[in-house]
Design an enzyme around this catalytic site. Sequence first.
Site, PDB file in Angstrom:
ATOM      1  N   ASP A   1      -8.366   1.769   7.228  1.00  0.00           N
ATOM      2  CA  ASP A   1      -7.773   1.783   5.288  1.00  0.00           C
ATOM      3  C   ASP A   1      -7.024   0.354   4.843  1.00  0.00           C
ATOM      4  O   ASP A   1      -7.502   0.397   4.082  1.00  0.00           O
ATOM      5  CB  ASP A   1      -6.782   3.317   5.750  1.00  0.00           C
ATOM      6  CG  ASP A   1      -8.041   4.690   5.373  1.00  0.00           C
ATOM      7  OD1 ASP A   1      -9.209   4.277   4.919  1.00  0.00           O
ATOM      8  OD2 ASP A   1      -7.536   5.770   5.219  1.00  0.00           O
TER       9      ASP A   1
ATOM     10  N   ASP B   1      -4.359  -0.344  10.577  1.00  0.00           N
ATOM     11  CA  ASP B   1      -5.430   0.057  10.396  1.00  0.00           C
ATOM     12  C   ASP B   1      -6.774  -0.078   9.874  1.00  0.00           C
ATOM     13  O   ASP B   1      -6.830  -0.800   8.896  1.00  0.00           O
ATOM     14  CB  ASP B   1      -5.093   2.088  10.062  1.00  0.00           C
ATOM     15  CG  ASP B   1      -5.368   2.587   8.882  1.00  0.00           C
ATOM     16  OD1 ASP B   1      -4.844   1.827   7.952  1.00  0.00           O
ATOM     17  OD2 ASP B   1      -3.927   3.363   8.506  1.00  0.00           O
TER      18      ASP B   1
ATOM     19  N   ASP C   1      -1.490  -0.723   5.642  1.00  0.00           N
ATOM     20  CA  ASP C   1      -0.745  -1.309   6.878  1.00  0.00           C
ATOM     21  C   ASP C   1      -2.452  -1.589   8.048  1.00  0.00           C
ATOM     22  O   ASP C   1      -3.081  -1.391   7.299  1.00  0.00           O
ATOM     23  CB  ASP C   1      -1.314   0.626   6.862  1.00  0.00           C
ATOM     24  CG  ASP C   1       0.022   1.600   7.031  1.00  0.00           C
ATOM     25  OD1 ASP C   1       0.595   1.385   6.094  1.00  0.00           O
ATOM     26  OD2 ASP C   1      -0.860   2.751   6.069  1.00  0.00           O
TER      27      ASP C   1
ATOM     28  N   GLU D   1       0.624  -1.389   0.396  1.00  0.00           N
ATOM     29  CA  GLU D   1       0.377   0.170  -0.345  1.00  0.00           C
ATOM     30  C   GLU D   1       0.992   1.218  -0.282  1.00  0.00           C
ATOM     31  O   GLU D   1       1.370   1.441   1.040  1.00  0.00           O
ATOM     32  CB  GLU D   1      -0.980  -0.044   1.211  1.00  0.00           C
ATOM     33  CG  GLU D   1      -1.754   1.016   0.811  1.00  0.00           C
ATOM     34  CD  GLU D   1      -2.618   1.116   2.413  1.00  0.00           C
ATOM     35  OE1 GLU D   1      -2.615  -0.264   3.678  1.00  0.00           O
ATOM     36  OE2 GLU D   1      -2.918   2.601   2.990  1.00  0.00           O
TER      37      GLU D   1
END
Length: 677
Positions: free
Chosen positions: A544, A542, A540, A467
């Site tokens: 997102d 998180d 990541d 990402e």
Amino acid sequence: MVTDQTPEINYNQPGDTDLPNDQTEPHASATSATAVDKNAYDETQIQVLEGLEAVRKRPGMYIGSTDFRGLHHCVYEIVDNAIDEALAGYCTDINVFLHKDGSCEVRDNGRGFPVGIHPKLGRPAVEVCLTVLHAGGKFGGEGYKVSGGLHGVGASVVNALSRRMKVTVYQDGNVYQQEYARGKVLYDLKVIGTTDRTGTTVQFWPDARGEDNPDGVFETGDFQFNILKARLREMAFLNKGVRITLTDERVEPAIERVYHYEGGIIEFVRYLNKNKEVLFPDPIYMEGVIKGTTVEVALQYNDTYQENIYTFANNIHTPEGGTHLTGFSSALTRSINEYGRQFGFLKASDTNLKSEDVRESLAAVISVKLVEPQFEGQTKSKLGNSEVRGIVDGLVYDRLSTFLGENPAIARIILDRCVGAARAREAARKARELTRRKTVLESASLPGKLADCTERDPEKCEIFLVEGDSAGGSAKTGRDRFFQAILPLRGKILNVEKVRIDRALSNNEIKAMITAFGCGYGDEFNIEKLRYHRIVCMTDADVDGAHIRILMLTFFYRYMRPLIEKGYVYIAMPPLYKVTKGKKEYYVYDDNELEKLLQEIGRDPKPEIRRYKGLGEMSSEQLWQTTMNPETRTMMQVSVEDAMAADEIMSLLMGDKVEPRKEFIEENAKLVTDLDI
Ligand code: TSJ
């Protein structure tokens, strides 16, 4: 002589001696056992023990595997017996409990397992079922055993693989009980009390490895609520009216789920479409019993461009399809085409709709129940019985043609949709032919952003889908360039759930993945050409990141499903924390681990805890050490074990309905991170 001793059971044989009605003494079987030839009993008993010994020696052959799958399979194997009783019409409730002591208990309110003495073996029928290999399926004279897991091995296998098992039968006013240890009888069936109910309860303690049990069979004894929940819900959908509960008593307060669907597979289809817009409010349902085979079909179109058809034979999911699916598909195509011709949706110059045109946007469940199912295919999950094709075809053609004739408004909606699908397919084909030489498939050059590895043997090669460009940079520096390739992806990738294939293929990130992998997509997918046998999503830690990961998985799931089926797709697990104490550094991957570590190293003097918010915060060396180095990393393999759960989460996260999605992300931010589809 020999035939007399084989542990074959025909429960309803003439001359079967039941327990006398006044039988109340504790050792129910002792008196009757003397009635049969003692030597014959001894020999059969040896065969019994040898049979169960074989199960313990090669558990994988009987239960599929000794990992969490095999463990959960044990529960299904026991539940299947109760489902059979429900299908026979005698049981309405099945309760599954996960107890604190690691055991699983399954109760039903059926007639109670027969306790009468088996004429050949001289033992109570319930004992025979639980101690003789393959005995289970041969019980029951009338009707047939339709349930039974993929392996359909019977309850004795679960008994052999349990440290302990306890069966309790409520019948004729008595409560009978017997216990076993690793399949061996601990005491004769005895009456332990009186009752006014009927039913059967089986409780088992799986023989799982642990500190106190190093020779256990199963790698884990940890029943997972979510895995059991999915299968029990499916069972409740497939067997309408049966009320199945699942209670997890290992947590405080206990969690209880109830699955009970009077509508059966109609509600199953509603459930498949629950986060999608549907094209008409009620699923179309048809049902019939033809030549002893029960057929049930429910279907409903939605506004996605995917097909979502689930097929079952005797309650067993058949992801490889088979004769029930081919019968359904051909009848669906034929009846829709005939209606289209008759009412002018197809002009004389139009070609017929193809099967894929009438299946686009379709959610359907096909469930057949038959006497002797034949399972074929690589994973024995394809129905082979050839007579089923005609049976399903006939029923679906008949009922669907009638339905379309009687419901012109719905027929119009379906025809418009299918004709639209055919036009899009035709347009895509023309476009592909025009640009034949430049299609993503045949383009020779690899994507510019790909940092490829030098090794060419796909088995040794890995590709990291990273990402963002900055993390991509660190990964490129940190990797082992011999066998690790890096493909940075920018931002959110396209949601393939919402577009037709032609649009998906015009997206740059999607194109880059297809060319990098080298194996095509969809119908032209060829796993032989795959350039990397490990495809690692590195995003990541998180929400997102989780979303991007789901988008990637959706893409693989819809366009390159064999990648997931073969276990080539992984999720990288970057650390959540770095803990520094004095000169020592620890990388920590979740909150539990953090708590453990802090207890171990002590909080005094205070260790420094740093929470990583993204891959970008790590140096290339750290990224290598924690996430990419095969010696030290942890990766999660993605499986389609539960394709339905995957599809559910995907449509939830991708669909048009914003509210459920928001709720889901808020409630399950953690789950999405841990997502193991
Ligand atoms: F197999 C088992 F022990 F694991 C098990 C069996 C576990 C559980 C939870 C339930 C059962 C079970 C078996 N529930 N109900 C039955 N019913 C029979 O076995 C049964 C009862 C009556 C007759 C009959 O012909 O009268 C026939 C059968 C097969």
